[in-house]
Design a protein around this motif. Sequence first.
Motif, short mmCIF file in Angstrom:
data_model
loop_
_atom_site.label_atom_id
_atom_site.label_comp_id
_atom_site.label_asym_id
_atom_site.label_seq_id
_atom_site.Cartn_x
_atom_site.Cartn_y
_atom_site.Cartn_z
N ARG A 1 16.53 -5.10 -2.39
CA ARG A 1 15.85 -5.98 -3.35
C ARG A 1 14.33 -5.97 -3.21
O ARG A 1 13.63 -6.16 -4.18
CB ARG A 1 16.34 -7.41 -3.18
N LEU A 2 13.84 -5.80 -2.01
CA LEU A 2 12.40 -5.87 -1.75
C LEU A 2 11.89 -4.51 -1.30
O LEU A 2 12.43 -3.90 -0.37
CB LEU A 2 12.10 -6.92 -0.68
N ARG A 3 10.82 -4.04 -1.98
CA ARG A 3 10.15 -2.79 -1.61
C ARG A 3 8.68 -3.10 -1.38
O ARG A 3 8.06 -3.77 -2.19
CB ARG A 3 10.21 -1.77 -2.75
N LEU A 4 8.15 -2.58 -0.29
CA LEU A 4 6.72 -2.72 0.01
C LEU A 4 6.18 -1.34 0.34
O LEU A 4 6.88 -0.52 0.94
CB LEU A 4 6.49 -3.67 1.18
N ALA A 5 4.94 -1.08 -0.04
CA ALA A 5 4.34 0.22 0.26
C ALA A 5 2.83 0.07 0.43
O ALA A 5 2.19 -0.79 -0.18
CB ALA A 5 4.63 1.22 -0.85
N LEU A 6 2.29 0.91 1.27
CA LEU A 6 0.85 1.03 1.47
C LEU A 6 0.52 2.50 1.29
O LEU A 6 1.09 3.35 1.97
CB LEU A 6 0.44 0.55 2.86
N SER A 7 -0.36 2.80 0.34
CA SER A 7 -0.72 4.18 0.03
C SER A 7 -2.22 4.35 0.18
O SER A 7 -2.99 3.45 -0.13
CB SER A 7 -0.32 4.55 -1.40
N GLY A 8 -2.62 5.52 0.62
CA GLY A 8 -4.04 5.82 0.76
C GLY A 8 -4.34 7.22 0.28
O GLY A 8 -3.53 8.14 0.43
N LEU A 9 -5.52 7.38 -0.33
CA LEU A 9 -5.96 8.68 -0.83
C LEU A 9 -7.44 8.84 -0.51
O LEU A 9 -8.22 7.89 -0.66
CB LEU A 9 -5.78 8.75 -2.36
N THR A 10 -7.79 10.02 -0.06
CA THR A 10 -9.21 10.34 0.10
C THR A 10 -9.43 11.73 -0.48
O THR A 10 -8.59 12.62 -0.31
CB THR A 10 -9.65 10.26 1.58
N ASN A 11 -10.51 11.88 -1.21
CA ASN A 11 -10.83 13.15 -1.85
C ASN A 11 -12.32 13.40 -1.77
O ASN A 11 -13.12 12.51 -2.04
CB ASN A 11 -10.39 13.13 -3.32
#
Length: 189
Positions: free
Chosen positions: A25-35
């Motif tokens: 039921r619960l989804r958590l995410a941490l995303s990072g991008l560097t360019n």
Amino acid sequence: LGARGTLHAQRTAYARLGWLDPDGRLRLALSGLTNRSEYQPRSGEWIPEFDVSLDQLILSGQYTLDAWTFTSELVRRSIRADPLGQKINQPQIGYYVQASRRFGEAFEAYLRYDALFDDLTDKSGQRQASVPGTDPSWHHYARDWTAGLGWQPHRQVLLRAEFHHIDGTNWLPFHDNLPDFALGTDERK
């Protein structure tokens, strides 16, 4: 700027860390991008070569409760460049919150609020626009209320209809929404 050259990615990295509870039921995410990219002008172009960097951090969450789904994301983005000797350092904060309701297997209704600001302490853009040579205030923020309906008659077919009420143009290219100077106003077209 009328640039016709190309951006070449020098270095790009992306990472994502996600968590799903045992019930799903619960989804958590941490995303990072560097360019890190480099602008290469065409031969004879008046804009010189310069570097561009983009860093982005996204916190996402979704909770599903029977026919309801609640989704939200928060993003912090930083864009840095130095074209024509004019340093650009533009941090942005954006987020959205959405509630969706499914009706049977094929229909969905949703309501979403999106916002994007160049500066959280100047949500109207007035202070930023007061600096000579900068964009009008309405280009430093965007707020968008969306109401929509979706129909998915087949798993490979999805039809959506949305109504938007948008204030500000931050996520649009400036040249797509120029002021109407012919009328002597800074009103958007």
